[in-house]
Write a protein that holds these residues in place. Sequence first.
Motif, PDB file in Angstrom:
ATOM      1  N   LEU A   1      32.429 -59.289   2.776  1.00 27.62           N
ATOM      2  CA  LEU A   1      31.121 -58.727   3.061  1.00 27.62           C
ATOM      3  C   LEU A   1      30.804 -57.621   2.075  1.00 27.62           C
ATOM      4  O   LEU A   1      31.585 -56.700   1.884  1.00 27.62           O
ATOM      5  CB  LEU A   1      31.096 -58.165   4.490  1.00 27.62           C
ATOM      6  CG  LEU A   1      29.820 -57.465   4.922  1.00 27.62           C
ATOM      7  CD1 LEU A   1      28.654 -58.432   4.887  1.00 27.62           C
ATOM      8  CD2 LEU A   1      29.980 -56.886   6.302  1.00 27.62           C
TER       9      LEU A   1
ATOM     10  N   THR B   1      27.632 -64.142   4.609  1.00 30.15           N
ATOM     11  CA  THR B   1      28.946 -64.022   5.238  1.00 30.15           C
ATOM     12  C   THR B   1      28.945 -64.702   6.595  1.00 30.15           C
ATOM     13  O   THR B   1      29.906 -65.390   6.954  1.00 30.15           O
ATOM     14  CB  THR B   1      29.338 -62.542   5.365  1.00 30.15           C
ATOM     15  OG1 THR B   1      29.324 -61.953   4.063  1.00 30.15           O
ATOM     16  CG2 THR B   1      30.725 -62.392   5.962  1.00 30.15           C
ATOM     17  N   GLN B   2      27.867 -64.532   7.358  1.00 29.92           N
ATOM     18  CA  GLN B   2      27.765 -65.202   8.657  1.00 29.92           C
ATOM     19  C   GLN B   2      27.749 -66.716   8.473  1.00 29.92           C
ATOM     20  O   GLN B   2      28.370 -67.453   9.241  1.00 29.92           O
ATOM     21  CB  GLN B   2      26.513 -64.742   9.394  1.00 29.92           C
ATOM     22  CG  GLN B   2      26.604 -63.310   9.870  1.00 29.92           C
ATOM     23  CD  GLN B   2      25.263 -62.782  10.373  1.00 29.92           C
ATOM     24  OE1 GLN B   2      24.208 -63.311  10.046  1.00 29.92           O
ATOM     25  NE2 GLN B   2      25.323 -61.723  11.166  1.00 29.92           N
ATOM     26  N   PHE B   3      27.064 -67.197   7.447  1.00 31.73           N
ATOM     27  CA  PHE B   3      27.010 -68.621   7.160  1.00 31.73           C
ATOM     28  C   PHE B   3      28.404 -69.139   6.788  1.00 31.73           C
ATOM     29  O   PHE B   3      28.817 -70.208   7.234  1.00 31.73           O
ATOM     30  CB  PHE B   3      26.004 -68.901   6.042  1.00 31.73           C
ATOM     31  CG  PHE B   3      25.829 -70.358   5.745  1.00 31.73           C
ATOM     32  CD1 PHE B   3      25.268 -71.218   6.683  1.00 31.73           C
ATOM     33  CD2 PHE B   3      26.216 -70.879   4.522  1.00 31.73           C
ATOM     34  CE1 PHE B   3      25.098 -72.560   6.415  1.00 31.73           C
ATOM     35  CE2 PHE B   3      26.059 -72.217   4.243  1.00 31.73           C
ATOM     36  CZ  PHE B   3      25.500 -73.072   5.193  1.00 31.73           C
TER      37      PHE B   3
ATOM     38  N   THR C   1      31.209 -67.912   7.762  1.00 32.42           N
ATOM     39  CA  THR C   1      31.965 -67.943   9.012  1.00 32.42           C
ATOM     40  C   THR C   1      31.614 -69.198   9.804  1.00 32.42           C
ATOM     41  O   THR C   1      32.494 -69.881  10.340  1.00 32.42           O
ATOM     42  CB  THR C   1      31.677 -66.684   9.852  1.00 32.42           C
ATOM     43  OG1 THR C   1      32.015 -65.533   9.081  1.00 32.42           O
ATOM     44  CG2 THR C   1      32.462 -66.689  11.150  1.00 32.42           C
ATOM     45  N   PHE C   2      30.346 -69.527   9.870  1.00 30.58           N
ATOM     46  CA  PHE C   2      29.887 -70.723  10.565  1.00 30.58           C
ATOM     47  C   PHE C   2      30.528 -71.975   9.982  1.00 30.58           C
ATOM     48  O   PHE C   2      30.922 -72.889  10.695  1.00 30.58           O
ATOM     49  CB  PHE C   2      28.355 -70.816  10.500  1.00 30.58           C
ATOM     50  CG  PHE C   2      27.800 -72.094  11.055  1.00 30.58           C
ATOM     51  CD1 PHE C   2      27.716 -72.287  12.421  1.00 30.58           C
ATOM     52  CD2 PHE C   2      27.373 -73.100  10.203  1.00 30.58           C
ATOM     53  CE1 PHE C   2      27.208 -73.470  12.935  1.00 30.58           C
ATOM     54  CE2 PHE C   2      26.866 -74.280  10.705  1.00 30.58           C
ATOM     55  CZ  PHE C   2      26.779 -74.474  12.084  1.00 30.58           C
TER      56      PHE C   2
ATOM     57  N   GLN D   1      37.588 -65.581   5.673  1.00 33.70           N
ATOM     58  CA  GLN D   1      37.174 -64.353   5.011  1.00 33.70           C
ATOM     59  C   GLN D   1      38.358 -63.415   4.904  1.00 33.70           C
ATOM     60  O   GLN D   1      39.060 -63.173   5.866  1.00 33.70           O
ATOM     61  CB  GLN D   1      36.065 -63.668   5.800  1.00 33.70           C
ATOM     62  CG  GLN D   1      34.795 -64.461   5.856  1.00 33.70           C
ATOM     63  CD  GLN D   1      33.729 -63.712   6.616  1.00 33.70           C
ATOM     64  OE1 GLN D   1      33.804 -62.522   6.808  1.00 33.70           O
ATOM     65  NE2 GLN D   1      32.726 -64.435   7.045  1.00 33.70           N
TER      66      GLN D   1
ATOM     67  N   SER E   1      25.705 -61.267   0.856  1.00 37.52           N
ATOM     68  CA  SER E   1      24.996 -60.552   1.905  1.00 37.52           C
ATOM     69  C   SER E   1      25.620 -60.825   3.259  1.00 37.52           C
ATOM     70  O   SER E   1      26.456 -61.711   3.418  1.00 37.52           O
ATOM     71  CB  SER E   1      23.529 -60.985   1.928  1.00 37.52           C
ATOM     72  OG  SER E   1      23.460 -62.334   2.357  1.00 37.52           O
ATOM     73  N   LYS E   2      25.188 -60.062   4.252  1.00 32.95           N
ATOM     74  CA  LYS E   2      25.685 -60.258   5.607  1.00 32.95           C
ATOM     75  C   LYS E   2      25.332 -61.654   6.103  1.00 32.95           C
ATOM     76  O   LYS E   2      26.142 -62.329   6.722  1.00 32.95           O
ATOM     77  CB  LYS E   2      25.097 -59.192   6.529  1.00 32.95           C
ATOM     78  CG  LYS E   2      25.643 -59.246   7.928  1.00 32.95           C
ATOM     79  CD  LYS E   2      25.119 -58.097   8.759  1.00 32.95           C
ATOM     80  CE  LYS E   2      25.718 -58.157  10.152  1.00 32.95           C
ATOM     81  NZ  LYS E   2      25.262 -57.059  10.980  1.00 32.95           N
ATOM     82  N   ARG E   3      24.130 -62.120   5.804  1.00 34.18           N
ATOM     83  CA  ARG E   3      23.710 -63.459   6.236  1.00 34.18           C
ATOM     84  C   ARG E   3      24.589 -64.534   5.602  1.00 34.18           C
ATOM     85  O   ARG E   3      25.008 -65.480   6.255  1.00 34.18           O
ATOM     86  CB  ARG E   3      22.248 -63.694   5.885  1.00 34.18           C
ATOM     87  CG  ARG E   3      21.705 -65.008   6.419  1.00 34.18           C
ATOM     88  CD  ARG E   3      20.220 -65.060   6.219  1.00 34.18           C
ATOM     89  NE  ARG E   3      19.588 -64.001   6.976  1.00 34.18           N
ATOM     90  CZ  ARG E   3      18.873 -64.186   8.086  1.00 34.18           C
ATOM     91  NH1 ARG E   3      18.675 -65.388   8.524  1.00 34.18           N
ATOM     92  NH2 ARG E   3      18.341 -63.180   8.714  1.00 34.18           N
TER      93      ARG E   3
END
Length: 183
Positions: A6, A25-27, A29-30, A35, A21-23
């Motif tokens: 991140l 990083t979330q993607f 993770t999905f 990470q 970006s945070k988004r």
Amino acid sequence: MLTVSLGTTWNTDKGSVLTISKRATQFATFLGIKQKPPRMPALGSRELGVLELFWTAEQPALSALDVQDVMQQGQTQSHTNAISVNTLQSTLERLHRKELLHREKSGRAFIYRAACSKKDIIQRLLHDIAEDMTDGDMAPMISGFMEYVGSQDPALSSRLGEVLQGSTEQPDVVTKAKPIKHD
């Protein structure tokens, strides 16, 4: 294996900068992409000294001039040469870029605060060592740590050994489950 961190920034060969970006990083993770925590950046002795100053300062928010004043008070006792404000500003800027200091603008100056504790830095360094040297296996890490502590403070090593030994032993108490009443 692809790993992301991140807020990590990389310079590409064309000089442009890529930031996760945070988004994103979330993607990741999905998608199930593992990470890794960011590696602890290399720190020089001046950077460590400045961080120590923030961790022990009476007020948590300091400008470059404040840092210089505090350092000069300490240097009077140790008779070392003063560090210029420009050098301190460069050091503070590097620590900010390494995400170890937060800063905010106050008039014409930046005010800095520690972004992490000394304990956080030590934890990140130990994590990096564990990943680099033992591939995440904690047994050699603990063994090496215990040997180091033993060479520095045998009494503390003995107390830690007792605590570790006590945490691995299972109590000899057998519990009996009570029957469940059904109404």
